[in-house]
Structure formats: structure tokens, C-alpha cells
Design a protein around this motif. Structure first.
Motif, PDB file in Angstrom:
ATOM      1  N   VAL A 648      -7.720 151.408  47.891  1.00 18.96           N
ATOM      2  CA  VAL A 648      -8.421 150.671  46.845  1.00 18.96           C
ATOM      3  C   VAL A 648      -7.453 149.700  46.184  1.00 18.96           C
ATOM      4  CG1 VAL A 648      -9.592 150.853  44.609  1.00 18.96           C
ATOM      5  CG2 VAL A 648      -9.958 152.594  46.384  1.00 18.96           C
ATOM      6  N   GLY A 649      -7.900 148.454  45.987  1.00 20.07           N
ATOM      7  CA  GLY A 649      -7.081 147.476  45.287  1.00 20.07           C
ATOM      8  C   GLY A 649      -7.923 146.726  44.286  1.00 20.07           C
ATOM      9  N   ASP A 670      -2.214 146.792  44.141  1.00 19.13           N
ATOM     10  CA  ASP A 670      -2.432 147.876  45.107  1.00 19.13           C
ATOM     11  C   ASP A 670      -1.716 149.144  44.664  1.00 19.13           C
ATOM     12  OD1 ASP A 670       0.148 147.109  45.418  1.00 19.13           O
ATOM     13  OD2 ASP A 670       0.079 146.893  47.598  1.00 19.13           O
ATOM     14  N   GLY A 671      -1.348 149.188  43.396  1.00 25.50           N
ATOM     15  CA  GLY A 671      -0.682 150.373  42.876  1.00 25.50           C
ATOM     16  C   GLY A 671       0.826 150.310  43.006  1.00 25.50           C
ATOM     17  N   SER A 672       1.331 149.339  43.772  1.00 27.30           N
ATOM     18  CA  SER A 672       2.781 149.187  43.897  1.00 27.30           C
ATOM     19  C   SER A 672       3.255 148.262  42.776  1.00 27.30           C
ATOM     20  CB  SER A 672       3.145 148.589  45.251  1.00 27.30           C
ATOM     21  OG  SER A 672       2.796 147.217  45.263  1.00 27.30           O
ATOM     22  N   SER A 695     -12.853 145.955  42.230  1.00 27.34           N
ATOM     23  CA  SER A 695     -12.070 146.938  42.977  1.00 27.34           C
ATOM     24  C   SER A 695     -12.602 146.970  44.400  1.00 27.34           C
ATOM     25  CB  SER A 695     -12.196 148.323  42.347  1.00 27.34           C
ATOM     26  OG  SER A 695     -11.410 148.375  41.187  1.00 27.34           O
ATOM     27  N   VAL A 696     -11.756 146.622  45.338  1.00 26.05           N
ATOM     28  CA  VAL A 696     -12.211 146.475  46.724  1.00 26.05           C
ATOM     29  C   VAL A 696     -11.487 147.469  47.628  1.00 26.05           C
ATOM     30  CG1 VAL A 696     -12.771 144.045  46.440  1.00 26.05           C
ATOM     31  CG2 VAL A 696     -10.458 144.708  47.148  1.00 26.05           C
ATOM     32  N   VAL A 697     -11.949 147.540  48.865  1.00 26.56           N
ATOM     33  CA  VAL A 697     -11.286 148.385  49.856  1.00 26.56           C
ATOM     34  C   VAL A 697     -10.541 147.468  50.815  1.00 26.56           C
ATOM     35  CG1 VAL A 697     -11.625 150.036  51.725  1.00 26.56           C
ATOM     36  CG2 VAL A 697     -13.057 150.152  49.662  1.00 26.56           C
ATOM     37  N   SER A 736      -7.888 154.564  40.278  1.00 25.19           N
ATOM     38  CA  SER A 736      -6.678 153.737  40.149  1.00 25.19           C
ATOM     39  C   SER A 736      -6.349 153.005  41.450  1.00 25.19           C
ATOM     40  CB  SER A 736      -5.496 154.594  39.706  1.00 25.19           C
ATOM     41  OG  SER A 736      -5.374 155.694  40.559  1.00 25.19           O
ATOM     42  N   PRO A 737      -5.858 151.782  41.310  1.00 23.87           N
ATOM     43  CA  PRO A 737      -5.467 150.986  42.475  1.00 23.87           C
ATOM     44  C   PRO A 737      -4.469 151.761  43.329  1.00 23.87           C
ATOM     45  CG  PRO A 737      -5.353 149.651  40.493  1.00 23.87           C
ATOM     46  CD  PRO A 737      -5.615 151.059  40.057  1.00 23.87           C
TER      47      PRO A 737
END
Ligand code: ZN
Length: 742
Positions: A648-649, A670-672, A695-697, A736-737
């Protein structure tokens, strides 16, 4: 000090095989970093080295391969000198671009007739001063039916007299590092002809009176106690404590510099390779001077001035070579000074004074770089070869890895997973991504309001102080030859830059330049340009290729290598911008691809033992065969499907792709720390505003590829009805991303 004369002496590689990464880490990269640093500091650097082309390593290689020694040295001199240039080492041009008074470099070869001449002259001068003595030596002789021969040290193998290990050479043991006389070797055999009878015979040779220099060398060593690294201190002490003995300068071998002496007793003998190759540091400076500068210019780098001003002499080599440079070579230099004064063996020797040849100031010798735990070895073919490595990889990636992993104080290890990890996570993850972010965000500013118009250093005093601190630390580390520490320091500036951007979130203000907080945030982004410029100047000694690429991307002209070191923290320099689409400095490495290639190459090696440059690990590129997909529907097994990483981003920025009408450049959280960029062909179906915040895949482990100049790191999933309807796959609710999709 600026304007100092610095002689950088680089150990002479034997021209009996290609250089491997162990050589590069130990001998060839550190002096290049040092020279580049000294130049940037305004010093006058003369760098000298070349191929060591005489001696038994060459004849052994020639006999093994069934060719002439000349064939061997021609081949490896050209291969290795080209590889060093490809690695970015400053062997060309021969003259410093700032002018010949700033020095230059020469990578020569010991087969050079002018090197022969200089060595012969020195030989005769030392002989005349009575610094040689004639002795009868005992040497192994291989008995043959017709015309036997004396066996030079490397032609004899046996058990080490010190540690007892087998496979010791005639003159030294690789296992424990000890050197000895041939007759001390246990269970000796002829290496080329193990079944032959061998015996010890008398042969007459000249010996250099090292013993005469014992006191002067002890004095010299005591003056260097605070400068030398512990391994250099220890090895030198070991030699001096044993007491110096005269050392043979002639030997029974045809391949080498002929003795400048008449008489049948000298037939079939040549000058011992240790005695002449080490003089290459001296002959090379003279020949550089003769060929590229004024005839006597070499003296500025070699002699103490009449006023007592000394040049600075640095010798770069591996730990196996330390005593040659702290004991033997200084003894020869003092001998030449001694002879030049008309003194003889009756007179006491002394340390050099005004007008005389200078001794080393430091020998920052390296420990070994190991290959997956074992020692790199040219002769044992356990290596990753430099020429082959450079066919496959960006030289800066190697320079980075070997610098950050340099065997300064203990042996270090080269292995592929660690190489890939350090390049991807440190070099690219911290440094490459930071500067790329600054550049891509900068390019997106409107033309009438470039980023430079947002510069405000008042917001950045903390960052400025930090950079000045890093600059001071890195300078001090490089002055003390601590390359690892220096590079870590430089990289900490990139980490600081990333944190600065992360906190300032300038991408939020690109569409709202006058919004609340925009001035401060964009001032930080603008300062990002200065951090990038700092990084370009400070990485230049380590990573010259990418430093120059970055320099041009920053809109700076000329060569970063000619830019003053201190200019990195000159805040008066005007901010510039290049409007070109920035290209990432480095390409990510894929461990699996590399290991597969290594595997193929190792297979090649077992079937053909032709040429180590091409057949041993690290050989030529091989194209991977495309796997053909069968026609029609195919079934995917579960494991294959599970290899696809879906995540998820959150879309945090959408902008037009400058060179592609149908593409958006989408930035995803992307959570990074760094987020990621994805190029998406969605312009016909969405506006930027509609996409923002969704929020996409996306596919996280898709191989990054460049789309019209922009690196795309993944793919967003979307549904396509085949009739013009395209909808993004979005997430139902908050998560969460970076969350995994299964
Ligand atoms: Zn030993």
C-alpha cells in the motif's frame, strides 16, 4: 599547508597477471584518494608507479604459460594500466591540469631502458662508495642431462624454516611473512620440475651493506613513531631488532637489468629485482621530469631544499611490503646520499640533510582485503579481477565499497551480498537518493520563480554548522590516511540532507509557493543544493565519476576535481540550477543477477583455463537468455505469485512527465524514509488532483526502469475494462503506507 610538494609513491604491481580487488583496496585506491585530496587542497602532487616487470614472478608465469617473459609483461602492463585508468586513477594526463608546476603523474615500467640506465648509474655509484661486498652464496642448482641451471627463489618450494608450513617459497613464506636464505628452506624441490635432482652450489654475488645503516634507520624509525600505524611500527621494529645483514643485489637470472660489470663471473646474472624495482619511485620522478616538465623539476619532489624545506613522501602498499619501504629503501636512499657526498663504507652514515634525497614521511600500509574469508591471490587464482569487474560495474561502486570497507587496521572481507547491500542501501539509499530528490524537486519549480529565489540561509544555520564540522573532520581524517572514517563523514552529510528534507517536506509546497511555511520549507530545499554541492566536492577523491556528474547536474561548470576543497563550505557561492532532467547517479544492483553471473563464470572457468581475465570469477558480461512465454493462458504456480510484492502506498505528489505526454510522475509514500517515484500512464483517466491523497496498491519489487529519463520504481495497480475505463485499485479505509497486500 597549501602549495606543498607531495610525492605519492604507489607500490609497483608485478606484471605477471591482472590486478585483483585485493590489490586495489591495499595499494591503488588509497593513493588515488590521497592525491585527489592533496590536489584539491592546493598541494603540488607528483604520483609515481609502474609495472614491475623483472624477476621470477614474471619468468614463472611465462614458463607456466609457455610464452616469453616479454609477452607476459607487455600484456599485463597494458591490461593493468588501462584498468587503473578505468578505475579513475589519476595516471593521465601526465601533467596536472593546473600547470606543470603543480606536478602530475607517471605510470612507468621497469623494462624502460631509461630506468635501466638510472639503476645502473646508482649501482655503480654505490659500488664505488664501497657499499657493496662480494660474497659467495649458496644457491639451489637444478641438475639436468645437458645445461642445468641455478634456481631462483621462486623456483624452489619447501617447508618454511620458521612456521613449518609447506608451500613456502625459496626466499619467503606467505603464511607467516618471514624471509630467509634459500638454504634455510626445509625439503626443497624444484617447482617447475619437482622430480629433478637439485643441489646447493656456490655462486658469487654482490651484497648491499644494510648493516652500515642500522643506526641511522633506528633513528629514522624513532622519529616516525607517532606517525606510523601500529602494523608499520611493529614490522619495522621486528626487522631492526633482528639486526640488518648485507642483502644480495645480484642474482643468477637472465631476465632483468644486466649487471653493468665486466668479467666472466658475472655472466648469466642480473640486478636483483628488489633492488631495482624499488628505485622506480626515484627513476619515475626523474623520467616524468625529463619527459613532461623541466629536467631538474623532480628535485622539488625528491630533495630537501638548501633552506631545509622538506617535500612530503607518502608510500602506499600492502602489509607484506612494509620493511622494504621503512628499512631497505631508506637505506638505499641514504646510500645514494652517502655516495654523492664522496663518502665510503669507512664513514658513518646519516639521515638526509639539505640538498639530499628525502626519506619517507609515512607508509600508510594496508592490511589485506580477503575474498569471502580467504586471501586474494594472483598466483592461486582466488580473486575478483579488476579489469573484469570494471566491465560489469560502475567504477564508483567499487571505489565506494573498497573505501568504506578498506583494510586499514585489520583484514576486511569482500563478498557479493555485502557489496550489493552497501551500494543499494548506503551509496544509493542515502547519497544517490538525496541528491536526486533535490534535483528533481528543483527542476519542477516554475521558471519565473526558481528555487534560488527562495534561498534564505537564516533558516539553515544549524545545517551550515553541521557541514563545517563534517568538513573539518573529513579533512583531518584524510590527513591521517583514515579513508573509511573520512568517507563515513562525507556520507553523514547526505544523511543530514535527507533528514532536513524529510522534516521540511518541500514537495508539499511546490504547488503553493506562497502558502504558510513555504518560505522556510523551500529555503531548506534550496539549501539542499548547497548540501549537494558540498557532497560533490567532498566525494570527489572517493567517487570521481559520480562527483563530476553531480557537479554538472547542479549547473556548475568545469571540473569538480579542480575545485578547491574549502569551497565546499563557501556559502557565498551563488546557487545555480540546471534545467535538465536529472539522471540518477547510480543504478541499483540486483544480487540474484550478480550471483547468477558469477555462477555462470565459475562454470566457464572449470571448462577452460585459458585466461584468468576472462574465465575466472568476474569475467565478461553474459547476456541472460530470455525465457519464452508459451502462447495462450498460462498457469502461475503459487510460489511465483507470492514473489510479487504488493504494498500500500499513499500518493503524495503528482506532476507531469516532462518528456512524455501521457505519463505522470507520481511520488508515493511507501513507508520508507525516501518514498518512491512511479511513472504512470494515467493522464487520460485522472487529473493530478484526483489522484493526490489516494491510498493505492503497487508492485514493490518490480525491477526499476527508466521511462524517458525518469526512474520508475514500481507499478500501481489499476483495473482496465478494455473500453476506455481505467480505475486505480484503492484501499478501503485507513492503513499505514508500506502495508503488505496479500
Ligand atoms: Zn612460515
Amino acid at each position: 599547508m597549501s602549495g606543498e610538494h607531495v610525492l605519492v609513491c604507489v607500490a609497483w604491481p608485478y606484471a605477471n597477471g591482472p590486478l585483483h580487488l585485493g590489490h586495489v583496496a591495499g595499494c591503488y585506491l588509497p593513493p588515488d584518494i590521497q592525491s585527489r585530496f592533496e590536489r584539491a587542497r592546493g598541494n603540488r602532487v607528483l604520483m609515481v608507479s609502474g609495472s614491475d616487470e623483472h624477476g621470477t614472478p614474471i619468468t614463472v608465469a611465462a614458463e607456466t604459460q609457455g610464452v616469453s617473459p616479454q609477452d607476459i609483461v607487455d600484456k599485463y602492463h597494458s591490461l593493468n594500466s588501462q584498468a587503473l585508468l578505468d578505475l579513475g586513477c589519476l595516471w593521465e594526463p601526465n601533467i596536472d591540469p593546473r600547470g606543470v608546476e603543480y606536478g602530475g603523474s607517471l605510470f612507468n615500467r621497469t623494462s624502460d631502458p631509461e630506468h635501466h640506465q638510472i639503476v645502473s648509474d646508482n649501482f655503480l655509484a654505490l659500488l664505488e662508495a664501497g657499499l657493496f661486498e662480494k660474497k659467495v652464496m649458496q644457491q639451489y642448482y637444478e641438475i639436468r642431462d645437458t645445461g642445468g641451471r641455478f634456481l631462483p627463489d621462486r623456483y624452489v618450494e619447501g617447508d618454511c624454516p620458521s612456521c613449518g608450513k609447506g608451500g613456502a617459497r625459496g626466499d619467503q613464506c606467505d603464511e607467516c611473512g618471514v624471509t630467509y636464505e634459500a638454504h634455510e628452506l626445509q625439503n626443497p624441490k624444484s617447482k617447475m620440475n619437482p622430480d629433478a635432482d637439485i643441489e646447493i652450489r656456490d655462486t658469487e654475488h654482490l651484497f648491499y651493506r644494510l648493516d652500515l645503516f642500522q643506526k641511522s634507520l633506528e633513528l629514522h624509525a624513532s622519529e616516525r613513531q607517532d606517525v606510523w600505524k601500529s602494523n608499520v611500527r611493529a614490522m619495522t621494529k621486528q626487522w631492526l631488532d633482528m639486526g640488518l645483514r648485507p642483502r644480495a643485489v645480484t642474482r643468477d637470472l637472465e631476465w632483468g637489468i644486466p649487471l653493468p660489470l665486466d668479467g666472466p663471473e658475472w655472466d648469466g646474472k642480473c640486478i636483483y629485482v628488489w633492488f631495482e624495482a624499488v628505485q622506480g619511485y626515484y627513476s619515475c620522478a626523474k623520467l616524468w621530469s625529463k619527459r613532461h616538465a623541466g629536467n631538474n623539476d623532480w628535485e622539488k619532489w625528491w630533495k630537501i631544499s638548501e633552506e631545509g624545506v622538506k617535500p612530503r613522501h607518502l608510500y602506499f602498499l600492502g602489509k607484506d611490503n612494509i620493511p622494504f619501504h621503512t628499512v631497505i629503501w631508506p637505506a638505499l636512499i641514504m646510500g645514494l646520499n652517502h655516495a654523492a657526498k664522496g663518502l665510503t663504507s669507512e664513514d658513518a652514515t646519516s639521515l638526509p640533510g639539505p640538498g639530499e634525497l628525502h626519506l619517507e614521511d609515512n607508509v600508510p600500509a594496508m592490511e589485506y582485503l580477503m575474498l569471502s574469508g580467504g586471501q586474494f591471490s594472483k598466483s592461486r587464482k582466488h580473486a575478483v579481477w579488476l579489469p573484469a569487474f570494471l566491465e560489469r560495474f560502475d567504477p564508483d561502486t567499487l571505489r565506494y565499497y573498497l573505501s568504506i570497507n578498506m583494510p586499514e587496521n585489520h583484514d576486511t572481507d569482500f563478498n557479493w551480498p555485502d557489496f550489493v547491500e552497501k551500494i543499494n542501501s548506503e551509496l544509493i539509499g542515502a547519497y544517490g537518493n538525496f541528491v536526486h530528490r533535490v534535483l528533481t524537486l528543483g527542476v519542477r519549480m516554475p521558471e519565473d520563480r526558481p528555487l534560488s529565489s527562495f534561498e534564505n540561509l537564516d533558516y539553515c544555520s544549524e545545517e551550515m554548522n553541521k557541514l563545517m564540522q563534517i568538513h573539518e573532520q573529513v579533512t583531518s581524517s584524510l590527513q591521517r590516511h583514515r579513508y573509511k572514517e573520512a568517507l563515513r563523514g562525507v556520507m553523514s552529510a547526505a544523511q543530514m540532507g535527507n533528514q532536513m528534507l524529510q522534516a521540511a517536506t518541500p514537495w508539499k509546497f511546490l504547488k503553493d509557493l506562497d502558502g504558510e511555511g513555504a518560505a522556510k520549507s523551500l529555503a531548506k530545499l534550496s539549501f539542499g543544493w548547497r548540501v549537494s554541492r558540498f557532497l560533490s566536492i567532498m566525494t570527489q577523491p572517493f567517487l570521481p565519476f559520480s562527483a563530476q556528474k553531480l557537479w554538472s547536474s547542479l549547473g556548475e561548470s568545469g571540473q569538480v576535481s579542480l575545485t578547491s576543497w574549502d569551497s565546499a563550505i563557501d556559502w557565498e557561492v551563488g546557487t545555480k540550477w540546471s534545467n535538465e532532467t536529472p539522471i540518477p547517479l547510480f543504478q541499483r544492483l540486483e544480487l540474484e543477477d550478480i550471483l547468477a553471473q558469477e555462477h555462470d563464470l565459475a562454470d566457464d572457468d572449470s571448462s577452460s583455463k585459458v585466461d584468468p581475465t576472462h574465465s575466472v570469477k568476474g569475467g565478461k558480461k553474459k547476456k541472460k537468455e530470455e525465457i519464452k512465454m508459451p502462447e495462450g493462458t498460462t498457469h502461475l504456480d503459487f510460489e511465483t505469485f507470492m514473489e510479487v510484492e504488493l504494498k500500500v502506498g499513499k500518493i503524495i505528489d503528482v506532476s507531469d512527465h516532462e518528456n512524455a505526454d501521457k505519463l505522470f510522475v507520481v511520488t508515493i509514500d511507501d513507508g520508507s524514509n525516501d518514498g518512491r517515484t512511479i511513472c504512470a500512464g494515467l493522464k487520460e483517466y485522472y487529473t493530478a488532483e484526483q489522484m493526490l491523497g489516494k491510498s493505492v496498491v503497487f508492485v514493490a519489487n518490480l525491477k526499476p526502469r527508466k521511462l524517458r529519463g525518469v526512474m520508475s520504481e514500481g507499478m500501481m495497480l489499476a483495473a482496465d475494462d478494455g473500453q476506455g475505463g481505467v480505475k486505480l485499485v484503492t484501499i478501503d479505509g485507513d492503513i499505514s503506507p508500506g502495508s503488505e497486500v496479500r
